[in-house]
Design an enzyme around this catalytic site. Sequence first.
Site, PDB file in Angstrom:
ATOM      1  N   LYS A   1      16.628  -0.125  10.764  1.00 11.34           N
ATOM      2  CA  LYS A   1      17.156  -0.587   9.199  1.00 11.34           C
ATOM      3  C   LYS A   1      18.462  -1.348   9.199  1.00 11.34           C
TER       4      LYS A   1
ATOM      5  N   ALA B   1       7.585  -1.319   6.371  1.00  7.76           N
ATOM      6  CA  ALA B   1       8.304  -0.632   7.664  1.00  7.76           C
ATOM      7  C   ALA B   1       7.667   0.462   8.018  1.00  7.76           C
ATOM      8  N   GLN B   2       7.988   0.845   9.271  1.00  2.00           N
ATOM      9  CA  GLN B   2       7.691   2.107   9.867  1.00  2.00           C
ATOM     10  C   GLN B   2       8.602   3.035   9.381  1.00  2.00           C
TER      11      GLN B   2
ATOM     12  N   ASP C   1       1.013  -9.695   8.772  1.00  2.00           N
ATOM     13  CA  ASP C   1       1.443  -8.450   9.383  1.00  2.00           C
ATOM     14  C   ASP C   1       2.799  -8.771   9.844  1.00  2.00           C
TER      15      ASP C   1
ATOM     16  N   TYR D   1      14.858   4.831  13.515  1.00  2.00           N
ATOM     17  CA  TYR D   1      14.566   4.014  12.444  1.00  2.00           C
ATOM     18  C   TYR D   1      15.759   3.608  11.377  1.00  2.00           C
TER      19      TYR D   1
ATOM     20  N   GLU E   1      19.766   6.053   5.189  1.00  2.00           N
ATOM     21  CA  GLU E   1      19.950   6.602   6.538  1.00  2.00           C
ATOM     22  C   GLU E   1      20.612   5.661   7.418  1.00  2.00           C
TER      23      GLU E   1
ATOM     24  N   LEU F   1       9.298  -4.632   1.771  1.00  2.00           N
ATOM     25  CA  LEU F   1       9.150  -3.040   1.337  1.00  2.00           C
ATOM     26  C   LEU F   1       8.328  -2.684   2.805  1.00  2.00           C
TER      27      LEU F   1
ATOM     28  N   THR G   1       0.813  -1.287   0.033  1.00  2.00           N
ATOM     29  CA  THR G   1      -0.083   0.200   0.040  1.00  2.00           C
ATOM     30  C   THR G   1       0.859   1.437  -0.108  1.00  2.00           C
ATOM     31  N   GLY G   2       2.152   1.082   0.188  1.00  2.00           N
ATOM     32  CA  GLY G   2       3.188   2.279   0.005  1.00  2.00           C
ATOM     33  C   GLY G   2       3.571   2.756  -1.162  1.00  2.00           C
ATOM     34  N   GLN G   3       4.126   3.741  -1.258  1.00  2.00           N
ATOM     35  CA  GLN G   3       4.657   4.513  -2.549  1.00  2.00           C
ATOM     36  C   GLN G   3       5.487   3.213  -3.471  1.00  2.00           C
ATOM     37  N   ASP G   4       6.443   2.539  -2.806  1.00  2.00           N
ATOM     38  CA  ASP G   4       7.271   1.766  -3.634  1.00  2.00           C
ATOM     39  C   ASP G   4       6.550   0.550  -3.918  1.00  2.00           C
TER      40      ASP G   4
ATOM     41  N   THR H   1      18.453   1.241   3.583  1.00  2.00           N
ATOM     42  CA  THR H   1      18.322   2.729   3.394  1.00  2.00           C
ATOM     43  C   THR H   1      19.605   3.591   3.484  1.00  2.00           C
TER      44      THR H   1
HETATM   45  P1  NAP Z   1       5.822   3.784   2.839  1.00  2.00           P
HETATM   46  O1  NAP Z   1       4.946   4.729   1.592  1.00  2.00           O
HETATM   47  O2  NAP Z   1       5.713   4.431   3.996  1.00  2.00           O
HETATM   48  O3  NAP Z   1       5.139   2.298   3.013  1.00  2.00           O
HETATM   49  C1  NAP Z   1       5.376   1.573   4.089  1.00  2.00           C
HETATM   50  C2  NAP Z   1       4.448   0.263   3.941  1.00  2.00           C
HETATM   51  O4  NAP Z   1       4.791  -0.474   4.816  1.00  2.00           O
HETATM   52  C3  NAP Z   1       3.038   0.319   3.874  1.00  2.00           C
HETATM   53  O5  NAP Z   1       2.475  -0.376   2.931  1.00  2.00           O
HETATM   54  C4  NAP Z   1       2.486   0.009   5.352  1.00  2.00           C
HETATM   55  O6  NAP Z   1       1.089  -0.550   5.078  1.00  2.00           O
HETATM   56  C5  NAP Z   1       3.539  -1.154   5.453  1.00  2.00           C
HETATM   57  N1  NAP Z   1       3.589  -1.537   6.796  1.00  2.00           N
HETATM   58  C6  NAP Z   1       3.832  -0.806   7.841  1.00  2.00           C
HETATM   59  N2  NAP Z   1       4.002  -1.700   9.122  1.00  2.00           N
HETATM   60  C7  NAP Z   1       3.606  -2.678   8.625  1.00  2.00           C
HETATM   61  C8  NAP Z   1       3.638  -3.998   9.291  1.00  2.00           C
HETATM   62  N3  NAP Z   1       3.667  -4.158  10.661  1.00  2.00           N
HETATM   63  N4  NAP Z   1       3.270  -5.051   8.688  1.00  2.00           N
HETATM   64  C9  NAP Z   1       3.018  -5.237   7.445  1.00  2.00           C
HETATM   65  N5  NAP Z   1       3.129  -3.813   6.442  1.00  2.00           N
HETATM   66  C10 NAP Z   1       3.353  -3.071   7.291  1.00  2.00           C
HETATM   67  O7  NAP Z   1       7.288   3.546   2.343  1.00  2.00           O
HETATM   68  P2  NAP Z   1       7.841   3.659   0.903  1.00  2.00           P
HETATM   69  O8  NAP Z   1       8.493   5.116   0.766  1.00  2.00           O
HETATM   70  O9  NAP Z   1       7.291   3.142   0.018  1.00  2.00           O
HETATM   71  O10 NAP Z   1       9.224   2.810   1.350  1.00  2.00           O
HETATM   72  C11 NAP Z   1       9.335   1.200   0.962  1.00  2.00           C
HETATM   73  C12 NAP Z   1      10.523   0.555   1.845  1.00  2.00           C
HETATM   74  O11 NAP Z   1      11.627   1.173   1.383  1.00  2.00           O
HETATM   75  C13 NAP Z   1      10.312   0.951   3.449  1.00  2.00           C
HETATM   76  O12 NAP Z   1      10.873  -0.229   4.022  1.00  2.00           O
HETATM   77  C14 NAP Z   1      11.255   2.156   3.498  1.00  2.00           C
HETATM   78  O13 NAP Z   1      11.765   2.147   5.004  1.00  2.00           O
HETATM   79  C15 NAP Z   1      12.328   1.969   2.520  1.00  2.00           C
HETATM   80  N6  NAP Z   1      12.874   2.940   2.060  1.00  2.00           N
HETATM   81  C16 NAP Z   1      12.515   4.072   1.523  1.00  2.00           C
HETATM   82  C17 NAP Z   1      13.187   5.018   0.863  1.00  2.00           C
HETATM   83  C18 NAP Z   1      12.245   6.153   0.122  1.00  2.00           C
HETATM   84  O14 NAP Z   1      13.157   7.143  -0.027  1.00  2.00           O
HETATM   85  N7  NAP Z   1      10.950   6.023  -0.204  1.00  2.00           N
HETATM   86  C19 NAP Z   1      14.602   5.084   0.679  1.00  2.00           C
HETATM   87  C20 NAP Z   1      15.185   4.107   1.268  1.00  2.00           C
HETATM   88  C21 NAP Z   1      14.316   2.844   1.926  1.00  2.00           C
HETATM   89  P3  NAP Z   1      -0.130   0.541   5.741  1.00  2.00           P
HETATM   90  O15 NAP Z   1      -0.515   1.073   4.586  1.00  2.00           O
HETATM   91  O16 NAP Z   1      -0.916  -0.585   6.394  1.00  2.00           O
HETATM   92  O17 NAP Z   1       0.395   1.255   6.862  1.00  2.00           O
HETATM   93  O1  G4F Z   2      11.392  13.695   3.602  1.00  2.00           O
HETATM   94  P1  G4F Z   2      12.185  13.231   5.118  1.00  2.00           P
HETATM   95  O2  G4F Z   2      11.219  13.017   6.106  1.00  2.00           O
HETATM   96  O3  G4F Z   2      13.060  12.019   4.543  1.00  2.00           O
HETATM   97  P2  G4F Z   2      14.038  11.159   5.399  1.00  2.00           P
HETATM   98  O4  G4F Z   2      14.291  11.541   6.740  1.00  2.00           O
HETATM   99  O5  G4F Z   2      15.277  11.605   4.487  1.00  2.00           O
HETATM  100  O6  G4F Z   2      13.782   9.671   5.174  1.00  2.00           O
HETATM  101  C1  G4F Z   2      13.303   9.097   3.983  1.00  2.00           C
HETATM  102  O7  G4F Z   2      14.412   8.710   3.214  1.00  2.00           O
HETATM  103  C2  G4F Z   2      15.082   7.605   3.669  1.00  2.00           C
HETATM  104  C3  G4F Z   2      16.121   7.269   2.883  1.00  2.00           C
HETATM  105  O8  G4F Z   2      17.258   8.272   3.177  1.00  2.00           O
HETATM  106  C4  G4F Z   2      14.296   6.601   4.119  1.00  2.00           C
HETATM  107  F1  G4F Z   2      14.933   5.422   4.321  1.00  2.00           F
HETATM  108  C5  G4F Z   2      13.070   6.797   4.902  1.00  2.00           C
HETATM  109  O9  G4F Z   2      12.012   5.753   4.910  1.00  2.00           O
HETATM  110  C6  G4F Z   2      12.400   8.254   4.356  1.00  2.00           C
HETATM  111  O10 G4F Z   2      11.534   7.521   3.032  1.00  2.00           O
HETATM  112  O11 G4F Z   2      13.229  14.438   5.512  1.00  2.00           O
HETATM  113  C7  G4F Z   2      14.159  14.694   4.741  1.00  2.00           C
HETATM  114  C8  G4F Z   2      14.716  15.936   5.231  1.00  2.00           C
HETATM  115  C9  G4F Z   2      15.403  15.740   6.609  1.00  2.00           C
HETATM  116  O12 G4F Z   2      16.780  16.248   6.694  1.00  2.00           O
HETATM  117  C10 G4F Z   2      14.290  16.563   7.346  1.00  2.00           C
HETATM  118  O13 G4F Z   2      14.944  17.108   8.901  1.00  2.00           O
HETATM  119  O14 G4F Z   2      14.032  17.132   5.196  1.00  2.00           O
HETATM  120  C11 G4F Z   2      14.158  17.819   6.284  1.00  2.00           C
HETATM  121  N1  G4F Z   2      13.014  18.398   6.880  1.00  2.00           N
HETATM  122  C12 G4F Z   2      12.916  19.881   7.085  1.00  2.00           C
HETATM  123  N2  G4F Z   2      11.722  20.087   7.184  1.00  2.00           N
HETATM  124  C13 G4F Z   2      11.873  17.792   6.933  1.00  2.00           C
HETATM  125  C14 G4F Z   2      10.822  19.209   7.491  1.00  2.00           C
HETATM  126  N3  G4F Z   2      11.396  16.656   6.996  1.00  2.00           N
HETATM  127  C15 G4F Z   2       9.954  16.440   7.168  1.00  2.00           C
HETATM  128  N4  G4F Z   2       9.473  15.121   6.909  1.00  2.00           N
HETATM  129  N5  G4F Z   2       8.988  17.560   7.331  1.00  2.00           N
HETATM  130  C16 G4F Z   2       9.519  18.773   7.424  1.00  2.00           C
HETATM  131  O15 G4F Z   2       8.716  19.761   7.900  1.00  2.00           O
END
Ligand code: NAP
Ligand code: G4F
Length: 335
Positions: free
Chosen positions: A152, A81-82, A57, A148, A126, A79, A11-14, A124
């Site tokens: 990870k 995660a919280q 879950d 987080y 992170e 994919l 249900t998430g972005q990826d 990630t």
């Molecule tokens: P997202 O939009 O926040 O989606 C997270 C997904 O995890 C949702 O489908 C959520 O389901 C599910 N989930 C959360 N808790 C769960 C549980 N207990 N059991 C089963 N499913 C659960 O994340 P995303 O941006 O698509 O990212 C996908 C993955 O890549 C994540 O693991 C994230 O940490 C990692 N990641 C993301 C980025 C990025 O920039 N987007 C970069 C590096 C790594 P619900 O809809 O039910 O909440």
């Molecule tokens: O968009 P962010 O919340 O992403 P962040 O923390 O980089 O994490 C995302 O990318 C990670 C990969 O490196 C994933 F693993 C993780 O699951 C997620 O997808 O914040 C980006 C930057 C931070 O430095 C934050 O301090 O934006 C800065 N920021 C400034 N103002 C803010 C805000 N971030 C958020 N969310 N909201 C603000 O108002």
Amino acid sequence: MSKTALITGITGQDGSYLAELLISKGYTVYGLVRRTSTLPYERIFHLGDSLKLVSGDLMDERSLRLILETCQPDEVYNLAAQSFVPESWSQTILTGEITGLGVTRLLNAILDVNKNIRFYQASTSEMFGKAQEVPQSEETPFYPRSPYGVAKLYGHWITVNYRESYGLYACSGILFNHESPRRGTEFVTRKVTYAVARIKAGFQKELRLGNLDARRDWGYAPDYVDGMWRMLQQEKPEDYVLATGETHSVREWVEESFNAVNLNYQDYVVVDPKFIRPAEVDLLVGNPGKARQRLDWHSTLSFSELVAIMVDEDVRLVKEHGASLKSMDMLRGLR
Ligand code: NAP
Ligand code: G4F
């Protein structure tokens, strides 16, 4: 013969982009959804019956085992995660349970049901946190800066460990930030583009943000799910960095987004200490050399193109659903 994949985090972005990609390649695709009282399926509605949903879950290992027995997947993409960094300081244990231990539960279920399943773990940038070198590659030491990131890192190492201990085909993709019009509105890129569209339409007066000086390596999400798939098609399982190799500040993202609708960000943006994190990741920029060379993987959009498609899509969305989106923001408290 066509392959079968299971995606957690569907249900998430990826999850939504990966499902589209695998369906287009002829896979049978299952998506794991958690039981909720309302249905958070807006990103996958359009896939209709071409996507099969199964209920489980990451907190519950038995549910994962039953799902693997039912679906008999060739590939599992973890994919779920919280995934929201600030929440990990307030829901620390939950983040550890889902984002960290959840990986082990899924790997245990794979060991029990079928050791030939190929496994992808969503690691990630992170994990680099207080970055020990610039740019960051597969060889860069880790130094996570949030609960987080710590969770990870556990998920990353347990994936490596199960590969080495049990010979599983398990890969960890170390992905830098990737964005799209499907990004959650709590993450900074979408928070900004969505606010820009609402300000332009007269629904919002200001935008409150935290640290504008943090720098990220932002790419386009559909490119990154293609990289995940490529990792699982190699002869040997390995870990890969996916990134654009460019870094930009949050301020640059904000400026470019407001410029796209002919507004000056300084007239609207307020820095609010509420959004400053207890510990920050100041600079991320990845070296995607290994993925380029071994996976023939490339990111396709420039920084400006990415900002433009996200602003355009939010402008369209606000024009179509202005009033109802306003009430959605109030519910979510526009984090
Ligand atoms: P997202 O939009 O926040 O989606 C997270 C997904 O995890 C949702 O489908 C959520 O389901 C599910 N989930 C959360 N808790 C769960 C549980 N207990 N059991 C089963 N499913 C659960 O994340 P995303 O941006 O698509 O990212 C996908 C993955 O890549 C994540 O693991 C994230 O940490 C990692 N990641 C993301 C980025 C990025 O920039 N987007 C970069 C590096 C790594 P619900 O809809 O039910 O909440
Ligand atoms: O968009 P962010 O919340 O992403 P962040 O923390 O980089 O994490 C995302 O990318 C990670 C990969 O490196 C994933 F693993 C993780 O699951 C997620 O997808 O914040 C980006 C930057 C931070 O430095 C934050 O301090 O934006 C800065 N920021 C400034 N103002 C803010 C805000 N971030 C958020 N969310 N909201 C603000 O108002």
